[in-house]
Structures are given as structure tokens and as C-alpha cells.
Design a protein around this motif. Structure first.
Motif, PDB file in Angstrom:
ATOM      1  N   SER A 101       0.832  -1.221   0.000  1.00 46.32           N
ATOM      2  CA  SER A 101       0.000   0.000   0.000  1.00 46.32           C
ATOM      3  C   SER A 101       0.862   1.265   0.000  1.00 46.32           C
ATOM      4  N   HIS A 102       2.179   1.121   0.232  1.00 45.86           N
ATOM      5  CA  HIS A 102       3.095   2.277   0.183  1.00 45.86           C
ATOM      6  C   HIS A 102       3.682   2.434  -1.223  1.00 45.86           C
ATOM      7  N   ALA A 103       3.222   1.614  -2.131  1.00 45.61           N
ATOM      8  CA  ALA A 103       3.851   1.568  -3.470  1.00 45.61           C
ATOM      9  C   ALA A 103       2.871   2.023  -4.545  1.00 45.61           C
ATOM     10  N   GLY A 107       7.456   3.193   8.253  1.00 41.92           N
ATOM     11  CA  GLY A 107       6.891   1.918   8.732  1.00 41.92           C
ATOM     12  C   GLY A 107       6.928   0.877   7.636  1.00 41.92           C
ATOM     13  N   GLN A 108       7.088  -0.365   8.028  1.00 42.53           N
ATOM     14  CA  GLN A 108       7.262  -1.448   7.065  1.00 42.53           C
ATOM     15  C   GLN A 108       6.461  -2.688   7.451  1.00 42.53           C
ATOM     16  N   SER A 109       6.468  -3.633   6.493  1.00 35.70           N
ATOM     17  CA  SER A 109       5.949  -4.980   6.762  1.00 35.70           C
ATOM     18  C   SER A 109       7.057  -5.841   7.349  1.00 35.70           C
ATOM     19  N   VAL A 110       8.288  -5.560   6.918  1.00 36.55           N
ATOM     20  CA  VAL A 110       9.450  -6.186   7.557  1.00 36.55           C
ATOM     21  C   VAL A 110       9.966  -5.138   8.529  1.00 36.55           C
ATOM     22  N   HIS A 168      -5.214  -6.617  14.040  1.00 32.11           N
ATOM     23  CA  HIS A 168      -5.189  -8.086  14.154  1.00 32.11           C
ATOM     24  C   HIS A 168      -3.787  -8.698  14.019  1.00 32.11           C
ATOM     25  N   LYS A 169      -2.763  -7.897  14.254  1.00 34.46           N
ATOM     26  CA  LYS A 169      -1.407  -8.450  14.121  1.00 34.46           C
ATOM     27  C   LYS A 169      -0.834  -8.536  15.541  1.00 34.46           C
ATOM     28  N   THR A 170       0.097  -7.655  15.911  1.00 39.73           N
ATOM     29  CA  THR A 170       0.505  -7.706  17.328  1.00 39.73           C
ATOM     30  C   THR A 170      -0.577  -7.109  18.221  1.00 39.73           C
TER      31      THR A 170
HETATM   32  C1  PLP Z   1       3.121  -2.158   6.960  1.00 44.73           C
HETATM   33  C2  PLP Z   1       1.769  -2.690   6.605  1.00 44.73           C
HETATM   34  N1  PLP Z   1       0.772  -1.821   6.371  1.00 44.73           N
HETATM   35  C3  PLP Z   1      -0.452  -2.221   6.048  1.00 44.73           C
HETATM   36  C4  PLP Z   1      -0.747  -3.560   5.965  1.00 44.73           C
HETATM   37  C5  PLP Z   1      -2.111  -3.968   5.546  1.00 44.73           C
HETATM   38  O1  PLP Z   1      -2.852  -4.418   6.588  1.00 44.73           O
HETATM   39  P1  PLP Z   1      -4.238  -5.134   6.324  1.00 44.73           P
HETATM   40  O2  PLP Z   1      -3.912  -6.516   5.951  1.00 44.73           O
HETATM   41  O3  PLP Z   1      -4.931  -4.971   7.647  1.00 44.73           O
HETATM   42  O4  PLP Z   1      -4.922  -4.396   5.229  1.00 44.73           O
HETATM   43  C6  PLP Z   1       0.238  -4.512   6.200  1.00 44.73           C
HETATM   44  C7  PLP Z   1      -0.087  -5.940   6.120  1.00 44.73           C
HETATM   45  O5  PLP Z   1       0.557  -6.814   6.540  1.00 44.73           O
HETATM   46  C8  PLP Z   1       1.530  -4.059   6.521  1.00 44.73           C
HETATM   47  O6  PLP Z   1       2.526  -4.920   6.706  1.00 44.73           O
END
Ligand code: PLP
Length: 437
Positions: A134-136, A180-183, A236-238
Motif C-alpha cells: 500500500s506504500h507503493a 513503517g514497514q511490513s518487515v 489483528h497483528k501484534t
Molecule cells: C506495513 C503494513 N501496512 C499495512 C498492511 C495492511 O494491513 P491489512 O492486511 O490490515 O490491510 C500490512 C499488512 O501486513 C503491513 O505490513
């Protein structure tokens, strides 16, 4: 025989299809009940949250805000959402919250709608370095038609190269600086980035999707007090609630707050899944009671897992920084772009350990990366601690390094998991007889 759309079919045939769904859902539940869920973006919901997400609320509408609705019948839901807003302000230390977003991505789309106009510039972490889609350009940033520049990346520290990022911000004067990142192994030095951003009039948007529970539990960083204007996240993650999102801000400006609310409704949501909002509110109440302990245990476990994996012989990233300060651990399994991460993830799946392959710095192809991303938030939630992290690392080594018979390893995964079937850090723990499907 080909299916004719709309044609009548005997009831037993259509019922068989519905039953297929029920059976597959049961099988998916069994996979996690007997296995180790280690996908860093996932979690399991508490018994009370499970009850409320299957309540009558799931079929209702409540467009608008508490007290200002477009439909009748919302008084009880107003009680729920109002409580949720005040709880979320407290738990996240925010001046403004909107708890209606249906996912982290939806929160990001709404935030970008509020903060920028098509054609505006934005800076963010590239997906290759761990930024989210979503950052791309392929995701929310492209949807808003923003002009993206990505920060330089510090491979050793596994964070944006701060001097380079500040230089970029000062050079191009973006409208939004997205962090902020996914990793996400380590907190981002936000103060420096926020200073550069605010100098050029940019808003700082912090995507805390992954680390929201660690932030709220006081174990990661405190973005809204370190310079972030907006924080988005998944619930719903941490943060261990039902699937959904949060939109949070440190802004006291009523005009901005109105803009953010409008960006969610009517901007990107109509119905906003009332059962999940109610679930988020219960999860917020549970988090108030148990969140700090949960977040502490997660970070302790991820460090323990990283150290144990390294001791077993795995190449764990960021050794010089003690591997991790979040719920995530990254491992490298072969050469860059070799697909070794994909192969490792498949082997682990064969023994009941569910993970995901992940690009590591240097990888260029998402389907053949060299790494694995592991998360310990779900294992922590069912009561696993440091001792179990060492056992998990041994199971990894037996499957991936020592080439043991996978069926034997799978049986031992099941044996280990059999002792961890109760969800912790929540109300009514004792009422629960088994792992929630
Ligand atoms: C950094 C980041 N932002 C946004 C999301 C999107 O979250 P969602 O799956 O709740 O749409 C993720 C998903 O893993 C993510 O890693």
C-alpha cells in the motif's frame, strides 16, 4: 457437464458446496491447532471477541459517527463505538481516533486521501526493503496517484538510512513522509525524520500495522510522541483483535480530525463491519488489562527465537543489533534471488510450521526470495515462552538443516503444540476449552 449460470440445481448438490466450505474451514483450523502459526501479520482472537464477531451486529449498518447516524437502530452501537473511541485514545495515547476502518490498507488509503492530493510527492520505504504494497505505486500510493520516492536503506541496521532519508525529504519537499514497514525489526529513528518533514511542511504518517500492539504495550516506539502526525494500523497483528484497522492522530486540529473522519466515511467505507468494530472494542478493553505483559513477552520471545535459531546454525539477520526489537525474526536460506526462502517455507509447511517467504535486502523477485519472515505473536498468545522458542528452533533445524524425516518432525510439532491450546492475555481464559478456529 458445464454449469449454466442461474440454473436450478438439486439441493444436495448445492449443500455439498456449502459443506465443502465448512470442511475446508475446519481443516484450516486443525492446521493451526496442530501446528505452529508463525506468520508475522496474523493472530488469534479471544473467546469474548469471537463471541461478539458472530453476534447480530454482523448484519447491521451504522453510517456516520456516534450520535450522528443516517440509520435508525444505532443507539446500542453508539454505546459500543463511543466506548471504543475513548478506549483507543487511552490505549494508543492519541488525540484523535477513528475505529471504523476495515483494514490497515483501508486506513492507509483514507490517511492518504486526507493528507495529499493526486500528483503530490510522497516518500516511503520501498517494497524491496520491507515497505508494504500500500506504500507503493501498485497499491494505495498509486491509487491516490502520488509521486513516490523511496528512502535509501541501511542494510546493517535494517532501517532507513536516516541521513539519506532526511536529505531526500529536504531535497524534494514531499507532502507526506510515510514511515513503517511490513518487515519491521527495529523502531525507526523518527525524531530526525519528523524534524526534516516538518521543516518542509510535510505530514509524517507512521504505518504501525505490524507493531501496533508493541507500541500500545510500550515495547517498541511511541510514534505519536516522536513526531508522527498520523498513525495507521491493523487491529489483528501484534494488536490481537479481529481483522480491521485504526486511524489515529496526535492532531488537536478539529479541521484535520474532520478530514480524517470524512476520509473513512464517506471516503472509503460505507458499512464498516460493526461486528468487527465491537470486537476491536472488546480487544481494546482486554489490551488495557493484559497488553503490556503481552507485548513484553512477544519481544522477549522473538529475541529468544532469533538467538536459538542462530545457535542451531541459521543465518539470522541483524546479529549486530541483537537480531530484533519487534515480534519478527528474519532468516536467510541461500543466495539472493535463489528461491531458497520459498523452498524453506514449503518444507516448514510440510511439518506444520506456517511461515512466509520474504524478500531480503538484495533480492529482486518476490516469488523467489532468499528469506523467511517469522513472527512469534501467535505462539506467545497461546502461552509459549523462551523454553519453547528453543524447541521451535530445534524443529526448524531438524526440518531444514538435518534433513530428518519430515513426518517425524511433524509429529513432534503436533506434540509441542498440544500443550498450548488456550488463548492467553484475555478475559474468560478459563471458559475456553480449545483453540479457536
Ligand atoms: C506495513 C503494513 N501496512 C499495512 C498492511 C495492511 O494491513 P491489512 O492486511 O490490515 O490491510 C500490512 C499488512 O501486513 C503491513 O505490513
Amino acid at each position: 457437464m458445464t454449469d449454466i449460470p442461474g440454473a436450478w440445481k438439486p439441493k444436495n448438490e448445492t449443500l455439498a458446496k456449502a459443506n465443502t466450505v465448512m470442511e475446508a474451514a475446519k481443516a484450516s483450523g486443525d492446521l493451526y491447532r496442530n501446528g505452529l502459526g508463525m506468520i508475522a501479520s496474523e493472530n488469534i482472537i479471544s473467546p469474548m471477541v469471537q463471541k461478539i464477531v458472530s453476534s447480530d451486529l454482523h448484519g447491521r449498518y451504522a453510517e456516520g459517527l456516534p450520535g450522528k447516524r443516517y440509520y435508525q437502530g444505532c443507539d446500542d452501537f453508539d454505546t459500543i463505538e463511543s466506548l471504543g473511541i475513548s478506549l483507543a485514545k487511552q490505549v494508543f495515547g492519541a488525540q484523535f481516533v477513528n475505529i471504523q476502518s476495515t483494514s490497515g490498507t483501508v486506513s492507509n488509503i483514507a490517511a492518504l486521501k486526507a493528507l495529499a492530493k493526486p500528483g503530490d510527492k510522497i516518500t516511503a520505504v520501498s517494497t524491496a526493503d520491507g515497505g508494504h504494497i500500500s506504500h507503493a505505486r501498485m497499491g494505495a500510493v498509486g491509487l491516490r496517484d502520488l509521486d513516490l520516492s523511496t528512502y535509501p536503506w541501511d542494510i546493517d541496521r535494517m532501517e532507513p538510512d536516516i541521513d539519506g532519508a532526511c536529505k531526500l525529504i529536504r531535497e524534494i519537499s514531499p507532502k507526506v513522509c510515510l514511515i513503517g514497514q511490513s518487515v519491521f525489526l527495529f523502531p525507526t529513528p523518527l525524531k530526525e525524520i519528523a524534524a526534516a518533514a516538518h521543516e518542509v511542511g510535510a505530514s509524517v504518517m507512521y504505518d504501525g500495522a505490524h507493531v501496533l500492539g508493541l507500541i500500545a504495550g510500550g515495547q517498541f516506539q511511541d510514534p505519536l510522541r516522536e513526531g508522527a502526525d498520523i498513525m495507521t494500523g491493523s487491529s489483528h497483528k501484534t494488536f490481537p483483535g479481529p481483522q480491521g484497522g485504526f486511524l489515529l492522530s496526535s492532531s488537536e486540529d478539529e479541521k484535520m480530525q474532520k478530514k480524517l473522519n470524512n476520509a473513512i466515511f464517506p471516503g472509503v467505507c460505507s458499512s464498516y463491519h460493526l461486528h468487527h468494530v465491537a470486537g476491536k472494542v472488546v480487544a481494546l478493553a482486554e489490551f488495557e488489562e493484559y497488553g503490556e505483559a503481552y507485548a513484553k513477552d512477544i519481544v522477549q520471545n522473538s529475541r529468544a527465537l532469533a538467538e536459538s535459531l542462530a545457535a542451531e546454525g541459521f543465518d539470522v539477520l541483524a546479529e549486530s543489533r541483537n537480531y530484533t526489537a519487534s515480534h519478527q525474526v528474519l532468516t536467510r536460506h541461500g543466495d539472493t534471488d535463489s528461491g531458497a526462502g520459498a523452498k524453506a517455507a514449503k518444507t516448514l509447511e510440510d511439518v506444520g510450521i506456517i511461515t512466509n517467504m520474504n524478500m531480503l535486502p538484495g533480492d529482486t523477485k518476490a516469488m523467489t526470495p532468499s528469506g523467511l519472515r517469522l513472527g512469534v505473536q501467535e505462539l506467545t498468545r497461546v502461552g509459549m515462552g523462551k523454553t519453547e522458542m528453543a524447541e521451535v528452533a530445534k524443529l526448524f533445524a531438524r526440518a531444514l538443516i538435518h534433513g530428518e524425516d519430515l513426518n517425524r518432525v511433524k509429529q513432534d510439532v503436533k506434540n509441542l503444540k498440544s500443550g498450548f491450546q488456550t488463548i492467553r492475555y484475555c478475559f474468560n481464559e478459563e471458559e475456553q476449552s480449545g483453540y479457536i478456529l
